[in-house]
Design an enzyme around this catalytic site. Structure first.
Site, mmCIF file in Angstrom:
data_model
loop_
_atom_site.group_PDB
_atom_site.id
_atom_site.type_symbol
_atom_site.label_atom_id
_atom_site.label_comp_id
_atom_site.label_asym_id
_atom_site.label_seq_id
_atom_site.Cartn_x
_atom_site.Cartn_y
_atom_site.Cartn_z
ATOM 1 N N CYS A 260 0.825 -1.223 0.000
ATOM 2 C CA CYS A 260 0.000 0.000 0.000
ATOM 3 C C CYS A 260 0.852 1.263 0.000
ATOM 4 O O CYS A 260 0.422 2.307 -0.493
ATOM 5 C CB CYS A 260 -0.927 0.011 1.205
ATOM 6 S SG CYS A 260 -1.979 -1.426 1.257
ATOM 7 N N HIS B 109 -3.798 7.088 0.771
ATOM 8 C CA HIS B 109 -3.965 5.768 0.149
ATOM 9 C C HIS B 109 -5.393 5.322 0.428
ATOM 10 O O HIS B 109 -5.874 5.432 1.566
ATOM 11 C CB HIS B 109 -2.956 4.787 0.751
ATOM 12 C CG HIS B 109 -3.359 3.355 0.593
ATOM 13 N ND1 HIS B 109 -3.697 2.809 -0.633
ATOM 14 C CD2 HIS B 109 -3.517 2.362 1.502
ATOM 15 C CE1 HIS B 109 -4.031 1.539 -0.467
ATOM 16 N NE2 HIS B 109 -3.933 1.250 0.823
ATOM 17 N N ASN C 186 -9.896 -0.773 -2.848
ATOM 18 C CA ASN C 186 -8.503 -0.509 -2.477
ATOM 19 C C ASN C 186 -7.601 -1.085 -3.575
ATOM 20 O O ASN C 186 -7.566 -2.299 -3.768
ATOM 21 C CB ASN C 186 -8.251 -1.174 -1.111
ATOM 22 C CG ASN C 186 -6.824 -1.015 -0.611
ATOM 23 O OD1 ASN C 186 -5.892 -0.843 -1.379
ATOM 24 N ND2 ASN C 186 -6.654 -1.110 0.698
HETATM 25 N N1 ACO Z 1 -19.568 -9.583 4.384
HETATM 26 C C1 ACO Z 1 -20.304 -9.896 5.441
HETATM 27 N N2 ACO Z 1 -19.781 -10.253 6.640
HETATM 28 C C2 ACO Z 1 -18.454 -10.292 6.735
HETATM 29 C C3 ACO Z 1 -17.604 -9.962 5.658
HETATM 30 C C4 ACO Z 1 -18.225 -9.604 4.450
HETATM 31 N N3 ACO Z 1 -17.503 -9.263 3.357
HETATM 32 N N4 ACO Z 1 -16.331 -10.076 6.057
HETATM 33 C C5 ACO Z 1 -16.352 -10.454 7.332
HETATM 34 N N5 ACO Z 1 -17.627 -10.593 7.759
HETATM 35 C C6 ACO Z 1 -18.123 -10.964 9.070
HETATM 36 C C7 ACO Z 1 -17.100 -11.746 9.857
HETATM 37 O O1 ACO Z 1 -17.131 -13.107 9.515
HETATM 38 C C8 ACO Z 1 -17.543 -11.486 11.266
HETATM 39 O O2 ACO Z 1 -18.628 -12.327 11.555
HETATM 40 P P1 ACO Z 1 -18.813 -12.973 13.034
HETATM 41 O O3 ACO Z 1 -18.950 -11.787 13.953
HETATM 42 O O4 ACO Z 1 -20.044 -13.795 12.881
HETATM 43 O O5 ACO Z 1 -17.565 -13.754 13.262
HETATM 44 C C9 ACO Z 1 -18.066 -10.067 11.218
HETATM 45 O O6 ACO Z 1 -18.350 -9.795 9.831
HETATM 46 C C10 ACO Z 1 -17.093 -9.029 11.727
HETATM 47 O O7 ACO Z 1 -15.808 -9.327 11.159
HETATM 48 P P2 ACO Z 1 -14.563 -8.456 11.432
HETATM 49 O O8 ACO Z 1 -13.404 -8.989 10.652
HETATM 50 O O9 ACO Z 1 -14.417 -8.279 12.913
HETATM 51 O O10 ACO Z 1 -15.040 -7.123 10.750
HETATM 52 P P3 ACO Z 1 -14.594 -5.679 11.087
HETATM 53 O O11 ACO Z 1 -15.722 -4.967 11.693
HETATM 54 O O12 ACO Z 1 -13.259 -5.662 11.735
HETATM 55 O O13 ACO Z 1 -14.401 -5.121 9.619
HETATM 56 C C11 ACO Z 1 -12.594 -4.595 8.142
HETATM 57 C C12 ACO Z 1 -13.429 -5.696 8.750
HETATM 58 C C13 ACO Z 1 -13.475 -3.714 7.282
HETATM 59 C C14 ACO Z 1 -11.524 -5.211 7.272
HETATM 60 C C15 ACO Z 1 -11.984 -3.787 9.291
HETATM 61 O O14 ACO Z 1 -11.234 -4.606 10.127
HETATM 62 C C16 ACO Z 1 -11.158 -2.683 8.812
HETATM 63 O O15 ACO Z 1 -11.647 -1.653 8.423
HETATM 64 N N6 ACO Z 1 -9.828 -2.875 8.838
HETATM 65 C C17 ACO Z 1 -8.898 -1.868 8.398
HETATM 66 C C18 ACO Z 1 -7.948 -2.441 7.485
HETATM 67 C C19 ACO Z 1 -8.312 -2.230 6.084
HETATM 68 O O16 ACO Z 1 -9.297 -1.684 5.666
HETATM 69 N N7 ACO Z 1 -7.401 -2.641 5.298
HETATM 70 C C20 ACO Z 1 -7.510 -2.417 3.914
HETATM 71 C C21 ACO Z 1 -6.411 -3.083 3.266
HETATM 72 S S1 ACO Z 1 -4.912 -2.835 4.037
HETATM 73 C C22 ACO Z 1 -4.411 -1.324 3.700
HETATM 74 O O17 ACO Z 1 -4.617 -0.859 2.625
HETATM 75 C C23 ACO Z 1 -3.755 -0.612 4.730
#
Ligand code: ACO
Length: 336
Positions: free
Chosen positions: A114, A263, A293
């Site tokens: 990234c 980014h 992304n």
């Molecule tokens: N659709 C529906 N449900 C989903 C999906 C999906 N695509 N993906 C995961 N889930 C479910 C999971 O299975 C989990 O279910 P459970 O509670 O029954 O176990 C629930 O949603 C919550 O999952 P989490 O992984 O805890 O979701 P979170 O709220 O953390 O959101 C996300 C995930 C968006 C990736 C978040 O962690 C985030 O914003 N992270 C920041 C990192 C990022 O965006 N990186 C981008 C790439 S890296 C970079 O460029 C820096």
């Protein structure tokens, strides 16, 4: 002497993949994706697509060359950033040199995910300022869709990423008031495996996979793995640190910022940074809603769009910043 962006262009594949399209492939839904990431659609070349990463980069490069109004043979070096190369080796830079039919100029590959474009642009800046090169083609390109798990198992990662490319021509500035003012690059390798893909690589049994047909590699190592919450927490700290460091190094005030191009990791990360830094809506450019992304390509695509939409004009103070796998992060402050 300062290095200045002489031309810019971007290219995204034609195929639009909406959140509704993903609902047909995996157990996900538009509301979840939009609420967590802000993404509405992205572009995918697709697994059998004819556009490899270097071809995406080539199409963006052609636009940047045209925009710079230079003869392509005036380019004397290439820096190519990607995490999704056409080949494990050699890197995409040489493939791009060949597509552009450039003479035997050097081509350097940057593997900083990234932050790839920030690392590439900072490196190009140093080469230009040293007098070593006159016009460097800096490209960020990604073909993520070839390697994402598009089943429910991969939904936590695969809904986020899209394909595309952006390119700039960085050259010597005739006008000392314009150009790159400061750059910084950082890393924290102890978190390397919080956002990673293990294969192909020498740590997780690549040799076993080749020699032993019964060997079953760990799922998390074949597909991209991301510890999402952990990445989020680090990103929202490191982005502002890097942005402010560049202002301090350049002796510029954040009051004068025209536009921050972060980014495009996740709209929630951008919004968090905007709030933390007290920036107005018109000071932060986001297009992740349309493209997802695109890792190393996201900053040049966003910068190219912001310029073509008339949101950035010559002389404006622009901050580019990234955080991602490595962990790596950094920023570039420039007067466009
Ligand atoms: N659709 C529906 N449900 C989903 C999906 C999906 N695509 N993906 C995961 N889930 C479910 C999971 O299975 C989990 O279910 P459970 O509670 O029954 O176990 C629930 O949603 C919550 O999952 P989490 O992984 O805890 O979701 P979170 O709220 O953390 O959101 C996300 C995930 C968006 C990736 C978040 O962690 C985030 O914003 N992270 C920041 C990192 C990022 O965006 N990186 C981008 C790439 S890296 C970079 O460029 C820096």
């Amino acid at each position: 002497m300062k290095a200045v962006i002489k031309g810019i262009g971007h290219y995204v594949p034609e195929r639009v993949v909406t959140n509704q399209d993903l609902e047909k492939l995996m157990d996900t839904n538009d509301a979840w994706i939009q609420e967590r990431t802000g993404i509405e659609e992205r572009r995918h070349v697709g697994r059998n697509g004819s556009e490899t990463t270097s071809i995406l980069g080539f199409k963006a490069a052609e636009k940047a060359i045209e925009n710079a109004k230079i003869d392509k043979n005036e380019i004397d070096f290439i820096i190519f950033a990607t995490l999704s190369p056409d080949l494990y080796f050699p890197g995409g830079g040489v493939l791009l040199q060949n597509y552009l039919e450039l003479d035997t100029i050097g081509a350097l590959d940057v593997r900083n995910q990234c932050s790839g474009f920030i690392y590439a642009l900072s490196t190009a800046n140093a080469f230009i300022k040293s007098g070593m090169y006159k016009n460097i083609l800096v490209v960020g390109a990604e073909n993520h869709s070839f390697g994402l798990d598009m089943t429910t198992r991969g939904r936590g990662v695969s809904v986020i990423f899209g394909d595309g490319a952006g390119a700039v021509i960085l050259g010597r500035s005739d006008d000392e008031s314009r150009g790159i003012l400061s750059c910084n690059m950082h890393s924290e390798g102890k978190y390397a495996e919080e956002l990673m893909m293990g294969f192909p690589g020498t740590k997780y049994g690549w040799v076993d996979l080749m020699l032993n047909e019964d060997f079953e590699p760990d799922y998390d190592k074949i597909y991209p793995y991301m510890n999402g919450n952990f990445v989020f927490k680090h990103a929202v700290t490191r982005f502002p640190e890097a942005i402010l460091e560049a202002f301090e190094d350049a002796g510029e005030s954040i009051e004068n910022l025209k536009m921050l191009i972060p980014h495009q990791a996740n709209l929630r990360i951008s919004q968090f940074i905007q709030r933390q830094m007290g920036l107005r809506d018109d000071q932060v450019f986001n297009n992740i809603m349309k493209y997802g992304n695109t890792t190393a390509a996201s900053i040049p695509i966003a910068l190219s769009e912001a310029i073509s939409q008339g949101k950035i004009e010559q002389g404006d103070l622009i901050s580019l910043a990234a955080f991602g796998s490595g962990f790596t992060w950094g920023s570039v402050l420039l007067r466009y």
